[in-house]
Scaffold this active site. Structure first.
Site, mmCIF file in Angstrom:
data_model
loop_
_atom_site.group_PDB
_atom_site.id
_atom_site.type_symbol
_atom_site.label_atom_id
_atom_site.label_comp_id
_atom_site.label_asym_id
_atom_site.label_seq_id
_atom_site.Cartn_x
_atom_site.Cartn_y
_atom_site.Cartn_z
ATOM 1 N N ARG A 139 0.837 -1.207 0.000
ATOM 2 C CA ARG A 139 0.000 0.000 0.000
ATOM 3 C C ARG A 139 0.878 1.267 0.000
ATOM 4 O O ARG A 139 0.968 1.962 -0.994
ATOM 5 C CB ARG A 139 -0.956 -0.018 1.208
ATOM 6 N N ASP A 140 1.545 1.544 1.107
ATOM 7 C CA ASP A 140 2.310 2.791 1.209
ATOM 8 C C ASP A 140 3.429 2.811 0.177
ATOM 9 O O ASP A 140 3.770 3.865 -0.373
ATOM 10 C CB ASP A 140 2.890 2.922 2.623
ATOM 11 N N HIS A 143 6.310 4.540 12.326
ATOM 12 C CA HIS A 143 6.252 4.436 10.862
ATOM 13 C C HIS A 143 7.275 5.435 10.311
ATOM 14 O O HIS A 143 6.972 6.606 10.107
ATOM 15 C CB HIS A 143 4.815 4.789 10.450
ATOM 16 N N HIS A 176 10.052 6.963 7.645
ATOM 17 C CA HIS A 176 10.509 7.047 6.259
ATOM 18 C C HIS A 176 12.002 7.382 6.312
ATOM 19 O O HIS A 176 12.448 8.110 7.198
ATOM 20 C CB HIS A 176 9.720 8.118 5.499
ATOM 21 N N CYS A 215 4.997 9.154 0.100
ATOM 22 C CA CYS A 215 3.617 9.621 0.256
ATOM 23 C C CYS A 215 3.343 10.617 -0.854
ATOM 24 O O CYS A 215 4.105 11.572 -1.026
ATOM 25 C CB CYS A 215 3.400 10.268 1.619
ATOM 26 N N ASN A 239 9.640 4.288 2.630
ATOM 27 C CA ASN A 239 9.553 3.788 3.993
ATOM 28 C C ASN A 239 10.883 3.157 4.373
ATOM 29 O O ASN A 239 11.653 2.735 3.510
ATOM 30 C CB ASN A 239 8.478 2.701 4.084
#
Ligand code: HMG
Ligand code: MG
Length: 309
Positions: A17-18, A213, A215, A246, A255
């Site tokens: 997803r990300d 989370h 990055h 993002c 990420n």
């Protein structure tokens, strides 16, 4: 000397997803399913599979319905958690139809970022989130929460610790079982991690219910992980091969790579449940489909060793 490290950690793999939402190439659904299957073969049990957002906004996730329906047919989902990002009731109903059992709702510590990302201020986002979470819980779904821009915002700059704890607590109060704190643009440093964790403790938010989370935009992700581990965090998001970023945070290049996190943890004797060799196969498969190189230092080193360079 490192002190008080956990015996094991929980990893939420967000690459499908990300990661993929920020890649230029829009992949075939079948390739995404194969990627997810390979991640499960590597031992991953928590995999963010897709997002049920507006396809005009994020075309890379435009196949969410088809993807999840095929995923359920391919993989025995009772053995896994496949959270899917849901921005509103339309997304929730689509997710339910596709067979999703866990959703992730998201907001930020910054109104400016939220306006760009979801066309809503923080307070407006909670109106949507509240109705989505209520409905999702009534369907028997689990709910994970995300707070973006915890360590800095591309539009606002420095963000507020107080806002972070307030927004995090609101997500828990609505029924989230875990909240992931996003360093959306990868500006965080260990000293900031210290402040964030101190803020959580002062607000009586149990650290075991929070995920980090990171990055890796400025190369700080692993330093931030190590600091988090020492301070009691045991949940981390990351993406295979370091995919992602993002779309509403320019420069958020990727990420934290799952390989790098797993390598660090194993070197410290921390269990992850992940087979690094199989994880690399999953990453190489999807990187090949994307036609790009990995940003994972571990993966690059391993490939170099294999090719004798
Ligand atoms: P909006 O434009 O305000 O929506 O979108 P609206 O309510 O005005 O509706 C406009 C049209 O969109 C309508 O269609 C709706 O039906 C349709 P029309 O009547 O014009 O034909 N629509 C939808 N269609 C499919 N699925 C939906 C949906 N919702 C409305 N769910 C919205 C608001 C938030 C939905 C939109 O802006 C959107 O989807 N944005 C994408 C947000 C996103 O995915 N951002 C990236 C993820 S966040 C992130 O990456 C950060 C994170 O990783 C943590 C970190 O790193 O910090 C989580
Ligand atoms: Mg992210």
């Amino acid at each position: 000397m490192l002190s008080s490290l956990p015996k094991k950690i929980k990893i939420v793999e967000v690459g499908p997803r990300d990661g993929l939402q920020n890649e230029k190439t829009v992949l075939k659904t079948e390739d995404k399913i194969e990627f997810i299957a390979k991640l499960t073969e590597a031992g991953m049990v928590n995999i963010e599979a897709t997002s049920f957002v507006r396809p005009e906004k994020i075309p890379q996730m435009g196949d969410a319905n088809k993807l999840f329906e095929l995923l359920v047919k391919r993989i025995p989902i009772d053995n896994y958690n496949f959270p899917c990002l849901v921005p509103n009731k339309i997304g929730l109903e689509n997710a339910k139809k596709a067979g999703v059992r866990e959703i992730a709702v998201f907001t930020a510590t910054s109104d400016q970022f939220n306006m760009k990302n979801i066309n809503a201020s923080i307070d407006e986002s909670f109106i949507r989130i509240e109705e989505v979470v209520k409905e999702a819980l009534s369907y028997g779904m689990k709910v994970r929460g995300y707070v973006s821009t915890v360590f800095g915002c591309p539009y606002l700059g420095e963000t507020s610790l107080l806002k972070m704890t307030e927004v995090t607590q609101r997500l828990f109060d609505l029924g989230a079982y875990e909240v992931s704190l996003g360093d959306t643009i990868g500006v965080g440093t260990p000293s900031q991690v210290l402040k964030v964790i101190d803020g959580l403790e002062k607000a009586n938010i149990p650290l075991e219910t929070v995920a980090m989370h990171f990055h890796d935009t400025r190369g700080m992700a692993l330093a931030n992980v190590l600091t988090s581990l020492e301070l009691g965090i045991t949940n981390f998001d990351c993406s295979a091969g370091g995919l992602g970023g993002c779309p509403y945070a320019k420069g958020a290049i990727g990420n934290l790579a799952t390989e790098d996190l797993v390598y660090l943890c194993h070197s410290l004797g921390i269990e992850t449940g992940i087979d690094l060799e199989k994880l690399m196969q999953a990453s190489l498969f999807i990187l090949d489909k994307l036609g790009r190189l990995s940003s994972s230092k571990f993966l690059i080193a391993k490939q170099g060793e294999k090719s004798g360079k």
